[in-house]
Motif scaffolding. Structure first.
Motif, mmCIF file in Angstrom:
data_model
loop_
_atom_site.group_PDB
_atom_site.id
_atom_site.type_symbol
_atom_site.label_atom_id
_atom_site.label_comp_id
_atom_site.label_asym_id
_atom_site.label_seq_id
_atom_site.Cartn_x
_atom_site.Cartn_y
_atom_site.Cartn_z
ATOM 1 N N GLU A 277 -10.580 -0.529 -1.057
ATOM 2 C CA GLU A 277 -10.999 0.781 -1.546
ATOM 3 C C GLU A 277 -11.513 1.630 -0.392
ATOM 4 O O GLU A 277 -11.861 1.130 0.671
ATOM 5 C CB GLU A 277 -12.121 0.598 -2.582
ATOM 6 C CG GLU A 277 -13.376 -0.039 -2.013
ATOM 7 C CD GLU A 277 -14.491 -0.117 -3.029
ATOM 8 O OE1 GLU A 277 -14.574 0.799 -3.870
ATOM 9 O OE2 GLU A 277 -15.255 -1.082 -2.982
ATOM 10 N N GLY A 278 -11.576 2.891 -0.618
ATOM 11 C CA GLY A 278 -12.134 3.806 0.368
ATOM 12 C C GLY A 278 -11.088 4.666 1.055
ATOM 13 O O GLY A 278 -9.876 4.515 0.860
ATOM 14 N N ALA B 43 -15.665 3.234 2.660
ATOM 15 C CA ALA B 43 -16.063 3.440 1.261
ATOM 16 C C ALA B 43 -17.557 3.694 1.182
ATOM 17 O O ALA B 43 -18.366 2.949 1.768
ATOM 18 C CB ALA B 43 -15.694 2.220 0.424
ATOM 19 N N SER C 81 -1.475 -4.391 -1.853
ATOM 20 C CA SER C 81 -2.749 -3.766 -2.207
ATOM 21 C C SER C 81 -3.508 -3.418 -0.938
ATOM 22 O O SER C 81 -3.170 -3.884 0.147
ATOM 23 C CB SER C 81 -3.584 -4.716 -3.079
ATOM 24 O OG SER C 81 -3.918 -5.880 -2.350
#
Length: 262
Positions: A152-153, A172, A149
């Motif tokens: 985010e961004g 982000a 994983s």
């Protein structure tokens, strides 16, 4: 019945007469219904008068001919009773304090929960189990977000051609401004570094600082990468670029790698 006989009744009831006077009074009692009746009325209060000793009774007998002595005796008896009651109260209070100090909460628990029909309820607290400990992040830890994983961004990879420092940024846009997570490698040490936001209006803001150990990060000596996170109130749309800088002992900064959001 004379006053002396009456005093003998009280003295006999309290058991303070000597053997001779006791026999004499009992002979008198056998023929005197008045003394017998008086003695009967005194039986219920014998316990209340039992703390009066023979000396007190003698003093009381002497007061029948000396009113002043009677007054002094009564004052003395009253004072003695007040002192006795006061000592009893002090003893009781001391016992309560000592007992309460020794038993603490357990005393209140007994008094509250020992009533019939009352059952102690289990307390609700932190779940049992081994204590939770924390440790600082280690460069050898898995990438941000765990294996497989990523944060985010927008992901931006950059390698500086002069210093060789490698950087991966995740930028982000947030309601509060901009959040950034970044990974650094080929970063030698020892040194002090900082992350600077350069805005489009050419103003700057330092949003993170850290130290690099002698082995560095992502080097042959120490292959683990450095993973950090930071945030700024500056909106992403107003950011010109991020710059990782090295700061020397005199506070002079030099760029290590520059990352430009798209």
């Amino acid at each position: 019945m004379s006053r002396a006989d009456h005093m003998d009744v009280a003295a006999y009831a309290l058991g303070v007469l000597d053997e001779h006077d006791t026999e004499r009074f009992e002979e008198h009692l056998a023929t005197c219904w008045a003394c017998a009746a008086e003695l009967e009325t005194m039986v219920p209060v014998v316990g209340m008068l039992s703390d009066i000793d023979g000396e007190t009774m003698t003093a009381l007998e002497q007061t029948q001919t000396n009113p002043a002595l009677l007054d002094r005796t009564l004052v003395s008896v009253r004072a003695h009773r007040r002192r006795t009651r006061f000592r009893q109260m002090l003893a009781t209070a001391a016992a309560v304090v000592v007992f309460g100090g020794l038993t603490g909460v357990g005393f209140s628990t007994i008094t509250e929960d020992s009533r019939p029909g009352v059952q102690a309820q289990p307390s609700i607290g932190a779940p049992s189990g081994p204590p939770v400990t924390s440790r600082p992040a280690d460069p050898g830890d898995p990438p941000i977000g765990g294996p497989g994983s990523q944060p985010e961004g927008e992901k931006i990879n950059e390698t500086d051609a002069t210093t060789g420092v490698e950087a991966t940024f995740f930028v982000a846009s947030k309601d509060f401004g901009t959040g950034v997570n970044f990974i650094l490698g080929k970063l030698p040490g020892p040194r002090v570094c900082r992350l600077v936001v350069v805005r489009k209006n050419n103003t700057t803001e330092i949003i993170s600082t850290w130290s690099v150990p002698g082995g560095g990060y992502g080097t042959n000596q120490s292959p683990g990468l450095l993973t950090l996170g930071a945030a700024t109130s500056t909106p992403t749309s107003e950011i010109k670029h991020f710059q990782v800088q090295s700061v020397d002992a005199n506070g002079v900064a030099s760029p290590l790698v520059t990352v430009k959001p798209d």
